[in-house]
Write an enzyme that holds these catalytic residues in place. Structure first.
Site, PDB file in Angstrom:
ATOM      1  N   SER A 141       0.846  -1.192   0.000  1.00 52.01           N
ATOM      2  CA  SER A 141       0.000   0.000   0.000  1.00 52.01           C
ATOM      3  C   SER A 141       0.880   1.240   0.000  1.00 52.01           C
ATOM      4  O   SER A 141       2.075   1.182   0.330  1.00 52.01           O
ATOM      5  CB  SER A 141      -0.881  -0.006   1.258  1.00 52.01           C
ATOM      6  OG  SER A 141      -1.536   1.232   1.457  1.00 52.01           O
ATOM      7  N   TYR A 154      -2.631  -0.250  10.322  1.00 53.22           N
ATOM      8  CA  TYR A 154      -2.555  -0.543   8.896  1.00 53.22           C
ATOM      9  C   TYR A 154      -1.175  -0.197   8.342  1.00 53.22           C
ATOM     10  O   TYR A 154      -0.575  -0.977   7.592  1.00 53.22           O
ATOM     11  CB  TYR A 154      -3.649   0.226   8.159  1.00 53.22           C
ATOM     12  CG  TYR A 154      -3.839  -0.212   6.732  1.00 53.22           C
ATOM     13  CD1 TYR A 154      -4.475  -1.414   6.437  1.00 53.22           C
ATOM     14  CD2 TYR A 154      -3.389   0.559   5.670  1.00 53.22           C
ATOM     15  CE1 TYR A 154      -4.652  -1.843   5.133  1.00 53.22           C
ATOM     16  CE2 TYR A 154      -3.568   0.153   4.357  1.00 53.22           C
ATOM     17  CZ  TYR A 154      -4.188  -1.047   4.092  1.00 53.22           C
ATOM     18  OH  TYR A 154      -4.358  -1.455   2.799  1.00 53.22           O
TER      19      TYR A 154
END
Length: 298
Positions: A141, A154
């Site tokens: 990501s 995250y």
């Protein structure tokens, strides 16, 4: 003669394939002639996606954090399809909000699914990839490149999977296995839409600098992932601009710390007032993971 096999005829495993990136990726790979095996927690949704991927597609229910179950599924997929050429470690969940307001179990579960689940995926499927001289694509990501306040779990998990994949690449290269990392910015998925339902988190994201404050369409992002799989690339960028920030990523933590601190101070009262609304992973995928963990006790 090229050593990169065409997608057509490959057997490709995609984890987290019930929705979003995983589901569309499976469909696009199948359209290019791959046999796909879909792995995830939602059996009915997986079957529905598999039905869209042609008669050779299969679906398998497994929690990526359960190494024993995942290893059994890997063997079953190899037995069913004859081999495994590519594995896409895509399964992931997210939770938002300040660390001290978070449910420790939900926070830790993000790291467990995203990071330890990727480790388990590699452990389970690498024996088959060694046999085929295959390719493992780890989905990371923008959060692996730059930290962000309110996304500690995250960001930590995605930074972890990036480092894990880079380390693993050197370990398995002599065995003919290639390892890639896929980077996505905010992409129009169930997870991102779920996060945007939180008005405070949405305000924070809107203040990010362009182009990081945009939500990008899913289809072009997946097409870039498919192209990267076709090349067995070490780095795959679902949005082209992500490649451009790699050389300057070293400066981003200091910049985020300076700007983010002001924004968090401004939003602190709203964050405290709404803390109870963000104690679980976002989106339908997060809800499925929570339900899966509760099921044995019910």
């Amino acid at each position: 003669m090229s050593t990169t096999p065409p997608i057509a005829g490959q057997v490709v495993v995609v984890t987290g394939a019930a929705r979003g990136v995983g589901a569309l990726l499976a469909r696009r790979l199948a359209q290019r002639g791959a046999e796909v095996a879909l792995v995830g927690l939602e059996p009915e949704e997986l079957k529905a996606v598999a039905a869209q991927c042609g008669p050779t597609a299969t679906s398998w229910e497994a929690d990526v954090t359960d190494l024993e179950a995942l290893t059994a599924v890997a063997r079953q997929i190899q037995d069913r399809h004859g081999r495994i050429d590519t594995v896409v470690a895509n399964a992931g969940i997210a939770i938002g909000g300040p660390l001290l307001d978070s449910d420790p179990r939900a926070f830790d579960r993000v790291i467990e699914v995203n990071l330890l689940g990727s480790v388990a995926t590699a452990r389970a499927f690498l024996p088959a990839l060694v046999e085929s001289g295959g390719y493992l694509l780890q989905i990371a990501s923008l959060a692996a490149i730059t930290p962000a306040p309110l996304m500690a779990a995250y960001c930590a998990s995605k930074a972890g999977v990036e480092a894990f994949a880079h380390s693993l690449r050197a370990e398995v290269a002599y065995q003919g296995v290639k390892v890639g990392v896929g980077y996505l910015s905010w992409t129009d998925t169930d997870m991102v839409r779920g996060a945007d339902q939180d008005t405070v988190l949405a305000q924070m994201r809107a203040r990010l600098p362009w182009p990081a404050n945009k939500t990008y369409p899913l289809a072009p992002a997946v097409e870039r992932l498919v192209a990267g799989i076709g090349r067995r690339s070490p780095h795959v960028y679902a949005q082209a601009w992500l490649r451009g920030i790699q050389p300057v990523r070293w400066v981003l933590p200091s910049l985020v710390a300076t700007v983010g601190a002001r924004d968090i101070a401004r939003l602190a009262p709203q964050l405290r007032a709404t803390a109870a609304s963000r104690l679980r992973a976002v989106g339908a995928g997060g809800a499925a993971d929570t339900a899966n963990r509760r099921a044995p006790a019910e």
